[in-house]
Design a protein around this motif. Structure first.
Motif, PDB file in Angstrom:
ATOM      1  N   HIS A  72     -40.175  -3.799 -52.888  1.00  0.00           N
ATOM      2  CA  HIS A  72     -39.748  -2.622 -53.655  1.00  0.00           C
ATOM      3  C   HIS A  72     -40.598  -2.497 -54.901  1.00  0.00           C
ATOM      4  N   GLU A  73     -41.132  -1.297 -55.120  1.00  0.00           N
ATOM      5  CA  GLU A  73     -41.972  -1.010 -56.289  1.00  0.00           C
ATOM      6  C   GLU A  73     -43.113  -2.019 -56.409  1.00  0.00           C
ATOM      7  N   LYS A  87     -39.039  -9.008 -53.505  1.00  0.00           N
ATOM      8  CA  LYS A  87     -37.739  -9.295 -54.118  1.00  0.00           C
ATOM      9  C   LYS A  87     -36.953 -10.263 -53.239  1.00  0.00           C
ATOM     10  N   VAL A  88     -36.096 -11.057 -53.892  1.00  0.00           N
ATOM     11  CA  VAL A  88     -35.208 -11.967 -53.175  1.00  0.00           C
ATOM     12  C   VAL A  88     -33.780 -11.721 -53.637  1.00  0.00           C
ATOM     13  N   LEU A  89     -32.843 -11.755 -52.712  1.00  0.00           N
ATOM     14  CA  LEU A  89     -31.440 -11.473 -53.009  1.00  0.00           C
ATOM     15  C   LEU A  89     -30.746 -12.774 -53.413  1.00  0.00           C
ATOM     16  N   CYS A 148     -24.240 -10.058 -56.932  1.00  0.00           N
ATOM     17  CA  CYS A 148     -25.279 -10.226 -55.912  1.00  0.00           C
ATOM     18  C   CYS A 148     -26.326  -9.159 -56.171  1.00  0.00           C
ATOM     19  N   ARG A 149     -27.550  -9.559 -56.467  1.00  0.00           N
ATOM     20  CA  ARG A 149     -28.584  -8.554 -56.749  1.00  0.00           C
ATOM     21  C   ARG A 149     -29.977  -9.108 -56.489  1.00  0.00           C
ATOM     22  N   TRP A 150     -30.940  -8.160 -56.517  1.00  0.00           N
ATOM     23  CA  TRP A 150     -32.329  -8.492 -56.246  1.00  0.00           C
ATOM     24  C   TRP A 150     -33.019  -9.054 -57.484  1.00  0.00           C
ATOM     25  N   LEU A 158     -39.919  -4.467 -43.680  1.00  0.00           N
ATOM     26  CA  LEU A 158     -40.006  -4.432 -45.136  1.00  0.00           C
ATOM     27  C   LEU A 158     -40.362  -3.057 -45.699  1.00  0.00           C
ATOM     28  N   LEU A 159     -40.917  -2.179 -44.875  1.00  0.00           N
ATOM     29  CA  LEU A 159     -41.350  -0.862 -45.341  1.00  0.00           C
ATOM     30  C   LEU A 159     -40.436   0.231 -44.792  1.00  0.00           C
TER      31      LEU A 159
END
Length: 242
Positions: free
Chosen positions: A21-22, A26-28, A129-131, A168-169
């Motif tokens: 992303h952007e 990223k990992v959750l 819970c977030r990226w 991923l895209l």
């Protein structure tokens, strides 16, 4: 009557859920209740489910998604993986110290997901819970910093023999966007012409005949993955992407 424990004792899961992303990987992560400490999603394996089933269950609970690309990448079974006494003290409000396993062996999985389709959801032991950007991780419990590092190394190795990007895209993307994904995972710049030649030579992309509008430069063509060809290359491997 003896107590029946519904989980496999001393065997756990740790899931590295990755998204792009952007222009960042990223990992959750989960922030455990009443702490500022974070951890990977995971947990115990039920006696009536396979290990892969347990990983899929965990991922669905945390992301809301099914049919996720899931790869088992390592078993973490060192005798001393982290400071157990420190963990017991930090998390005694969540788990009674005497209930911790003497030793836990963890099966590591990484999952590749579309950032826009995920609805992050904390579990019963977490407040949030977030990226997080993999380059700017918060304080992590257990040996989860190490597990994320190994997962990223495994993902780089996968680029040498299997395609990555379908999970991923978004459905439609440009070649520069695909290249930025690969560069982010590899941690280095790639030559645009060589990258495009390699990706088109795999036969896994369909050019849509329309261009991405907007921007200061010439609008690039949009592509989408050809799922049938992608799955074939995924099985065959041997991309030798360097």
């Amino acid at each position: 009557m003896p107590f029946s424990f519904p989980f496999l004792s001393e065997l756990t899961l740790d899931c590295v859920i990755l998204a792009f992303h952007e222009d960042k990987l990223k990992v959750l992560l989960l922030r455990l209740r009443q702490t500022q400490d974070w951890s990977l999603p995971g947990g115990l394996i039920r006696k009536d489910e396979g290990v892969d089933e347990a990983a899929c269950r965990t991922l669905k609970e945390r992301t809301g998604l099914e049919h996720i690309f899931l790869q088992q990448f390592k078993v973490f079974g060192q005798v001393k993986r982290y400071d157990k006494e420190e963990i017991k003290e930090k998390l005694k409000h969540l788990v009674a110290p005497e209930k911790w396993f003497d030793r836990a062996v963890s099966v590591g999985y990484y999952a590749l997901v579309d950032y826009a389709k995920v609805t992050p959801a904390p579990d019963a032991l977490a407040d949030e819970c977030r990226w997080w950007d993999v380059q700017s991780l918060p304080s992590l419990l257990f040996d989860h910093q190490h597990i994320i590092q190994v997962a990223r190394q495994s993902l780089r190795i996968q680029l040498n023999w299997q395609p990555i990007g379908y999970n991923l895209l978004p459905e439609e993307f440009t070649m520069p966007e695909l290249q930025r994904l690969y560069e982010t995972i590899l941690g280095r710049a790639l030559d645009p012409r060589n990258f495009q030649r390699k990706m088109l030579g795999l036969g896994i992309l369909d050019r849509l005949g329309i261009r991405r509008k907007g921007g200061a430069h010439k609008a690039p063509y949009l592509y989408r993955f050809n799922k049938g060809h992608y799955d074939a290359v995924l099985k065959e491997g041997n991309m030798f992407f360097t």
